[in-house]
Design a protein around this motif. Structure first.
Motif, PDB file in Angstrom:
ATOM      1  N   LEU A 600       0.848  -1.186   0.000  1.00 24.72           N
ATOM      2  CA  LEU A 600       0.000   0.000   0.000  1.00 24.72           C
ATOM      3  C   LEU A 600       0.889   1.244   0.000  1.00 24.72           C
ATOM      4  O   LEU A 600       1.787   1.371   0.840  1.00 24.72           O
ATOM      5  CB  LEU A 600      -0.919   0.011   1.222  1.00 24.72           C
ATOM      6  CG  LEU A 600      -1.796  -1.238   1.394  1.00 24.72           C
ATOM      7  CD1 LEU A 600      -2.639  -1.117   2.653  1.00 24.72           C
ATOM      8  CD2 LEU A 600      -2.695  -1.458   0.178  1.00 24.72           C
ATOM      9  N   TYR A 619      -6.553   2.708   6.065  1.00 27.84           N
ATOM     10  CA  TYR A 619      -7.143   1.967   7.177  1.00 27.84           C
ATOM     11  C   TYR A 619      -8.240   1.035   6.680  1.00 27.84           C
ATOM     12  O   TYR A 619      -8.269  -0.160   7.011  1.00 27.84           O
ATOM     13  CB  TYR A 619      -7.699   2.956   8.205  1.00 27.84           C
ATOM     14  CG  TYR A 619      -8.259   2.313   9.457  1.00 27.84           C
ATOM     15  CD1 TYR A 619      -7.448   2.122  10.573  1.00 27.84           C
ATOM     16  CD2 TYR A 619      -9.589   1.909   9.527  1.00 27.84           C
ATOM     17  CE1 TYR A 619      -7.960   1.548  11.738  1.00 27.84           C
ATOM     18  CE2 TYR A 619     -10.102   1.326  10.671  1.00 27.84           C
ATOM     19  CZ  TYR A 619      -9.279   1.147  11.775  1.00 27.84           C
ATOM     20  OH  TYR A 619      -9.801   0.560  12.923  1.00 27.84           O
ATOM     21  N   THR A 621      -8.789  -0.064   3.652  1.00 24.93           N
ATOM     22  CA  THR A 621      -8.244  -1.083   2.747  1.00 24.93           C
ATOM     23  C   THR A 621      -7.670  -2.249   3.536  1.00 24.93           C
ATOM     24  O   THR A 621      -7.903  -3.426   3.199  1.00 24.93           O
ATOM     25  CB  THR A 621      -7.158  -0.472   1.841  1.00 24.93           C
ATOM     26  OG1 THR A 621      -7.733   0.581   1.060  1.00 24.93           O
ATOM     27  CG2 THR A 621      -6.569  -1.516   0.908  1.00 24.93           C
ATOM     28  N   GLN A 622      -6.943  -1.957   4.591  1.00 20.38           N
ATOM     29  CA  GLN A 622      -6.365  -3.036   5.403  1.00 20.38           C
ATOM     30  C   GLN A 622      -7.455  -3.875   6.064  1.00 20.38           C
ATOM     31  O   GLN A 622      -7.329  -5.093   6.171  1.00 20.38           O
ATOM     32  CB  GLN A 622      -5.443  -2.438   6.463  1.00 20.38           C
ATOM     33  CG  GLN A 622      -4.168  -1.862   5.888  1.00 20.38           C
ATOM     34  CD  GLN A 622      -3.331  -1.193   6.946  1.00 20.38           C
ATOM     35  OE1 GLN A 622      -2.739  -1.854   7.788  1.00 20.38           O
ATOM     36  NE2 GLN A 622      -3.290   0.128   6.922  1.00 20.38           N
ATOM     37  N   ARG A 623      -8.496  -3.230   6.496  1.00 18.79           N
ATOM     38  CA  ARG A 623      -9.597  -3.972   7.121  1.00 18.79           C
ATOM     39  C   ARG A 623     -10.257  -4.896   6.096  1.00 18.79           C
ATOM     40  O   ARG A 623     -10.560  -6.059   6.385  1.00 18.79           O
ATOM     41  CB  ARG A 623     -10.608  -2.991   7.702  1.00 18.79           C
ATOM     42  CG  ARG A 623     -11.705  -3.665   8.520  1.00 18.79           C
ATOM     43  CD  ARG A 623     -12.561  -2.647   9.233  1.00 18.79           C
ATOM     44  NE  ARG A 623     -13.078  -1.649   8.296  1.00 18.79           N
ATOM     45  CZ  ARG A 623     -13.690  -0.542   8.687  1.00 18.79           C
ATOM     46  NH1 ARG A 623     -13.843  -0.284   9.971  1.00 18.79           N
ATOM     47  NH2 ARG A 623     -14.162   0.323   7.799  1.00 18.79           N
ATOM     48  N   VAL A 638       0.507  -7.312   4.638  1.00 16.68           N
ATOM     49  CA  VAL A 638       0.460  -5.934   4.147  1.00 16.68           C
ATOM     50  C   VAL A 638       1.872  -5.348   4.188  1.00 16.68           C
ATOM     51  O   VAL A 638       2.562  -5.426   5.205  1.00 16.68           O
ATOM     52  CB  VAL A 638      -0.503  -5.075   4.977  1.00 16.68           C
ATOM     53  CG1 VAL A 638      -0.476  -3.621   4.492  1.00 16.68           C
ATOM     54  CG2 VAL A 638      -1.926  -5.626   4.886  1.00 16.68           C
ATOM     55  N   HIS A 640       3.748  -1.988   3.996  1.00 11.28           N
ATOM     56  CA  HIS A 640       3.460  -0.568   4.195  1.00 11.28           C
ATOM     57  C   HIS A 640       4.564   0.272   3.547  1.00 11.28           C
ATOM     58  O   HIS A 640       5.687   0.294   4.034  1.00 11.28           O
ATOM     59  CB  HIS A 640       3.365  -0.241   5.682  1.00 11.28           C
ATOM     60  CG  HIS A 640       2.255  -0.956   6.383  1.00 11.28           C
ATOM     61  ND1 HIS A 640       1.025  -0.385   6.622  1.00 11.28           N
ATOM     62  CD2 HIS A 640       2.171  -2.223   6.886  1.00 11.28           C
ATOM     63  CE1 HIS A 640       0.238  -1.245   7.236  1.00 11.28           C
ATOM     64  NE2 HIS A 640       0.910  -2.373   7.410  1.00 11.28           N
ATOM     65  N   GLN A 660      -3.338   0.230  13.405  1.00 16.46           N
ATOM     66  CA  GLN A 660      -3.904  -0.509  12.270  1.00 16.46           C
ATOM     67  C   GLN A 660      -5.211  -1.190  12.700  1.00 16.46           C
ATOM     68  O   GLN A 660      -5.431  -1.454  13.882  1.00 16.46           O
ATOM     69  CB  GLN A 660      -2.913  -1.571  11.783  1.00 16.46           C
ATOM     70  CG  GLN A 660      -1.548  -1.031  11.403  1.00 16.46           C
ATOM     71  CD  GLN A 660      -1.603   0.120  10.430  1.00 16.46           C
ATOM     72  OE1 GLN A 660      -2.303   0.071   9.423  1.00 16.46           O
ATOM     73  NE2 GLN A 660      -0.872   1.185  10.747  1.00 16.46           N
ATOM     74  N   SER A 664      -5.703  -7.090  11.253  1.00 17.55           N
ATOM     75  CA  SER A 664      -5.093  -6.845   9.946  1.00 17.55           C
ATOM     76  C   SER A 664      -3.600  -7.120   9.945  1.00 17.55           C
ATOM     77  O   SER A 664      -2.990  -7.237   8.879  1.00 17.55           O
ATOM     78  CB  SER A 664      -5.339  -5.402   9.505  1.00 17.55           C
ATOM     79  OG  SER A 664      -4.660  -4.490  10.353  1.00 17.55           O
ATOM     80  N   ILE A 669       4.155  -8.511   8.626  1.00 18.05           N
ATOM     81  CA  ILE A 669       4.161  -7.123   8.162  1.00 18.05           C
ATOM     82  C   ILE A 669       5.477  -6.833   7.472  1.00 18.05           C
ATOM     83  O   ILE A 669       6.519  -7.395   7.821  1.00 18.05           O
ATOM     84  CB  ILE A 669       3.943  -6.149   9.358  1.00 18.05           C
ATOM     85  CG1 ILE A 669       3.504  -4.770   8.882  1.00 18.05           C
ATOM     86  CG2 ILE A 669       5.189  -6.050  10.224  1.00 18.05           C
ATOM     87  CD1 ILE A 669       3.015  -3.868  10.013  1.00 18.05           C
TER      88      ILE A 669
END
Length: 968
Positions: A600, A619, A621-623, A638, A640, A660, A664, A669
């Motif tokens: 992202l 936020y 999108t991650q959910r 994800v 970042h 976050q 998620s 990460i």
């Protein structure tokens, strides 16, 4: 004790360090025969400090005092401007250099203060430091996390900190290494020194500061990708090779106090884009990737050899007094049979000291493994002859991969444990094991990145050249593209042939994928972690990369879509859902153990829609991704793509991770660590440890499941009402932001004249161009120079514009809304992190200095109109944030940071005055110009003046970046 007094006492050592360093710098300047420069620095410093004091007093002044203060403010402003305008250029350059070096010293002092406070905290604190590993374990205990549940959590954790070359560090490596030496001297000064030791210390400090003063802060040659690779290796070599295993050791030691059976697996690793990021950088290609990996490999194996040689010198156990496992004995016998010449060289003592013998054979095999280069070895490397052809040809004479070296280390470890030598086994030896587990044979795993358009163009070219399809692939609709890709993916024949007449750009793409395969075969699959597709918009973007993987025989290279714009963030889960159900991509996903990375983009989404909309869209999108992963039984990690500045997703990492959406993170990460922040976060051993522990603690805490482990919910979740409020605020902020940045056609002119954006390209801070194309539109400007230029002019617009209007309109609609926002700030980590970052960036902005930059805008009507919009929105945003946080001033809840910014401002201000003055003069002569020594001899007086002005402007850019501690 009142808080202000407590803070002053706590920071007394820092203030003393800054005085000592500033005094040393003053001596260096005067030793250089620059008494006039020293006097000018003092004059400007005092005037700017007094101007700041007067401005701060205005708020609480009575009418009579206010009038006097306003008169003094006008007089001081005129005095500073006049002093700067009249300053001879040579003197101005040295004054700018003086303030810049001062900031390098202050930055170093503040970093060492962090180390000092951390040590004091560990010794004196009654509770663990915020975000520390000790605090994490306390969190586990308080929430009744059972040992087996904790072990399961640690096993699933996978954290990658990925170094990038952009924005590359504006500070030269020469200055970084000297600043590190200053930090070492400050540490020595904390010790009790005798009179003679104090004198020696002072001489060393003066010599180091003198070198800083005489070192040019500006790169006169743009760095090449290999230079950036070497800069990345510097942090791996000097800090992380030792710091990372220390983090593991500390974590395990703390855990065993309360969870004695729990083991810490290799859950944190270092990655890199340096040498692999091809997006928009014409200087990075397949050769660069191999150069980066070869260089990292060579450095790493020399570290291993040095460590194993040191261990061999220590492990002198006699076979008479120690018991060696049968497995280790057999391994040693095999070594002797494979390396008879070296066995002879070791002599008869070999059989009497089995551990030393085994380590010596390991040392020799590593020598035979090293990729030999012609570069001189740095201090501490072991000088040794090149291996013979016979030594290199044997199967067992070198290490084919890190697993073979790890197997030998484990043999020694298990033998020592079996013989009861626990302290030896868990000491230096376990540290080397950790290093090999984490760094492998590649040091930092390389990511490769390319723009989606480049893949489509290459495929279009290949289809035409092969005669497979005459009409253009890129002009097809999405459904037609997918149909073509399905045929290609299911056809066992290969489309790519050596006889095809294709463009150099297409050959570049094909050769990249071939090189990835070669690199993974040579250095291990972990050497190249994934392939990232910039500006992913559709399923075909993923399938195109899958096609190139198929053509070169790559079957399990993770394909990572990067979603960057606000629209792409909205479309992200729909695109991935289509991919997860597509038979060809599903099959490919199976080869990757049904694990999908999704990157992202914080920078471009913020530039596209503003900071509030970007944060909220990320936020959400991650959910949605968390739900999608469960629905399709795909493990989603994800990635970042955070920048260093707030406008590009920067800010405190621990709070960002906890902010976050629940469920998620799930232990996995990836986070970019931008080049501009590497010296700040990884330049010193203990600072690097602290940053890594914050990441580990944040990820572990965020990954503890409310449902599976805890009786009570510990991860606050937003209510539907809060989510609705955020969506409403986001829509309002988006409209206000887009209205100014993209819908006003005159804004670009204001931006180019009121900031040094056009001059930034002359500052040789990175190998990559500032724009993706020749277009001058804001859409084509990279987010890095976009944020960097606003930071220079002290407006810092990308980090706050649009937020104030959204908050004000919401609060004015109903006074009760303010109470709701205050509650959201207290109880919702996401909003708390956002508003804390917002107030930090508002505090770094300075409208008084920013207005001075607007004088550079030639059109008076344009200047006044745009500046009024910016100024009013700033005031509005500041007012709303203070209301919600229920503070009197910005950063009242972060007094250390507040004091740091206040301490710096009077020293940054002179650089800003000089920058505006120099920009005006430079632009009047036609803009930036650089001359090499040959050109300078033949240049006209005006050209030489332009070149000197260009140099001076670049110095101010460098100095302001050091002063505000952000570039882009």
């Amino acid at each position: 004790m009142p808080e202000q007094d407590y803070l002053r006492e706590k920071d007394a050592p820092l203030r003393q360090d800054i005085r000592i360093l500033a005094t040393a710098l003053g001596r260096a300047i005067q030793r250089d025969g620059n008494s006039s420069v020293f006097e000018m620095v003092e004059l400007l410093r005092r005037a700017c400090k007094r101007l700041r004091d007067c401005t701060d007093q205005v708020i609480q002044a009575n009418p009579e005092e206010l009038q006097l203060l306003q008169l003094e403010i006008v007089e001081l402003s005129h005095k500073i401007e006049e002093t700067v305008e009249r300053c001879e250029l040579g003197t101005a350059i040295d004054v700018i250099r003086a303030f810049t070096v001062y900031f390098h010293l202050v930055n170093t002092a503040e970093q060492y203060q962090r180390i000092r406070r951390r040590r004091i905290s560990e010794e004196q604190a009654t509770r663990p430091q915020h975000g520390s590993l000790a605090a994490l374990i306390e969190f586990f205990k308080q929430n009744h996390v059972a040992p087996e549940q904790l072990q399961e959590l640690l096993q699933q954790m996978s954290i990658d900190l990925v170094f990038t070359a952009h924005p590359t560090e504006a500070t030269r490596r020469s200055l970084i290494t000297k600043s590190r030496r200053v930090a070492e001297l400050l540490e020595q000064h904390d010790e009790q020194l005798s009179g003679r030791e104090q004198q020696k210390w002072q001489r060393q400090l003066d010599a180091t500061v003198d070198l800083l003063w005489r070192t040019d802060a500006i790169r006169h040659v743009r760095p090449q990708p290999i230079d950036e690779v070497k800069m990345g290796i510097y942090y791996l070599d000097e800090v992380l090779f030792e710091a990372l295993p220390e983090l593991y050791a500390e974590f395990e030691e703390l855990l065993h106090e309360d969870y004695p059976g729990v083991q810490v697996p290799p859950l944190l690793r270092i990655g890199s884009w340096i040498g692999g990021d091809q997006d928009g950088n014409p200087f990075v290609g397949p050769t660069t990737m191999l150069d980066a990996l070869n260089l990292q490999h060579s450095h790493l194996l020399r570290h291993y050899r040095f460590a194993i040689r040191s261990l061999a010198e220590e492990f002198s156990q006699s076979s008479v007094h120690t018991h060696v496992s049968s497995d280790l004995q057999q391994s040693l016998a095999y070594d002797m049979s494979c390396l008879p010449a070296y066995t002879q060289e070791l002599g008869p003592q070999l059989k009497l000291e089995p551990y030393r013998a085994k380590l010596s054979f390991m040392w020799k095999r590593l020598l035979n493994t090293i990729v030999i280069d012609d570069a001189p070895h740095g201090p501490g490397w072991i000088a040794a002859p090149r291996p013979t052809e016979e030594e290199l040809s044997g199967k067992h004479n070198n290490y084919r991969n890190a697993q073979e070296l790890l197997a030998d280390l484990h043999l020694i470890h298990e033998s020592l444990l079996a013989d009861g030598e626990y302290d030896l086994a868990q000491g230096v030896l376990i540290k080397i094991i950790r290093q090999v587990e984490v760094f492998g044979f590649h040091f930092a795993a390389l990511d490769v990145r390319q723009h989606s358009e480049r893949h489509a163009a290459a495929l279009d070219d290949l289809l035409r050249a092969s005669g497979w399809r005459a009409e253009g692939y890129r002009s097809l609709e999405e459904e037609e593209k997918i149909a073509v890709l399905e045929q290609l993916l299911r056809d066992p024949r290969l489309l790519i042939r050596s006889d095809l007449a294709v463009s150099a750009e297409t050959r570049h793409i094909v050769e990249t994928f071939r090189t990835i395969r070669l690199a993974r075969e040579s250095f291990g699959e972990r050497a190249i972690t994934c392939y990232i597709i910039s500006m992913t918009h559709t399923l075909s973007d993923l399938l195109e990369v899958q096609f190139f993987c198929k053509e070169v025989g790559l079957t399990n290279l993770p394909i990572v879509p990067l979603f960057e714009t606000v629209k792409d963030l909205n479309d992200c889960t729909e695109i991935l859902a289509t991919a997860f159900t597509h038979p060809d991509y599903k099959q490919y996903l199976d080869t990757c153990q049904r694990q999908q990375q999704v990157m992202l983009g914080y920078s471009d989404s913020s530039k596209d829609g503003g900071i509030l909309t970007s944060s909220w869209e990320l936020y959400q999108t991650q959910r949605r991704l968390a739900v999608l992963g469960k629905e399709y039984a795909v493990g989603i990690t994800v990635f970042h793509g955070r920048g260093g500045a707030i406008g590009r997703g920067g800010g405190p990492i621990y709070e960002a991770i906890l902010g976050q959406p629940p469920e998620s993170v799930n232990g996995r990460i990836r986070i970019t660590e931008q080049g501009e922040m590497l010296s700040f976060k990884y330049g010193l051993h203990e600072i690097a440890l602290r940053n890594m522990e914050l990441v580990v603690a944040g990820v572990a805490q965020a990954s503890v499941s409310d449902e599976k482990i805890l009786e009570t919910q510990v991860h606050p979740r937003p209510t539907p009402e809060w989510e609705q409020i955020m969506s409403q605020l986001s829509q309002h902020a988006y409209r206000r932001y887009r209205q100014l940045i993209y819908e006003d056609p005159t804004f670009i002119k204001f931006f180019e004249q009121a900031t040094p954006i056009l001059e930034l390209g002359w500052l040789n801070i990175g190998s990559r161009p500032a724009r993706r194309s020749a277009s001058k539109a804001i859409e084509d400007l990279r987010a890095i120079p976009w944020v960097f230029s606003w930071m220079q002019s002290r407006i810092v617009l990308p980090s706050w514009y649009g937020v104030g209007s959204a908050l004000e309109d919401y609060i004015l609609a109903d006074p009760a809304h303010l109470t709701t926002l205050q509650q959201m700030y207290r109880q919702w980590p996401f909003l708390r992190a956002f508003l804390d970052n917002l107030q930090m960036t508002l505090a770094k902005a300075d409208m008084q200095i920013a207005q001075y930059y607007t004088q550079l805008v030639e059109d008076a009507e344009l200047r006044e109109r745009i500046w009024t919009l910016i100024h009013d929105e700033y005031e509005r945003t500041q007012k709303m944030v203070i209301l919600i946080l229920q503070e009197r001033d910005l950063l009242d809840n972060a007094p250390v940071l507040q004091e740091s910014i206040r301490r710096r401002n009077p020293y940054v201000d002179p650089l800003s005055y000089f920058q505006v003055s120099l920009l005006r003069r430079l632009r009047a002569l036609g803009g930036p110009l650089t001359l090499d020594p040959e050109q300078e001899e033949q240049a006209s007086a005006e050209e030489r003046e332009r070149a000197r002005l260009t140099y001076a402007v670049l110095l101010t850019i460098n100095g302001i970046a050091a002063g505000v501690r952000n570039t882009g």
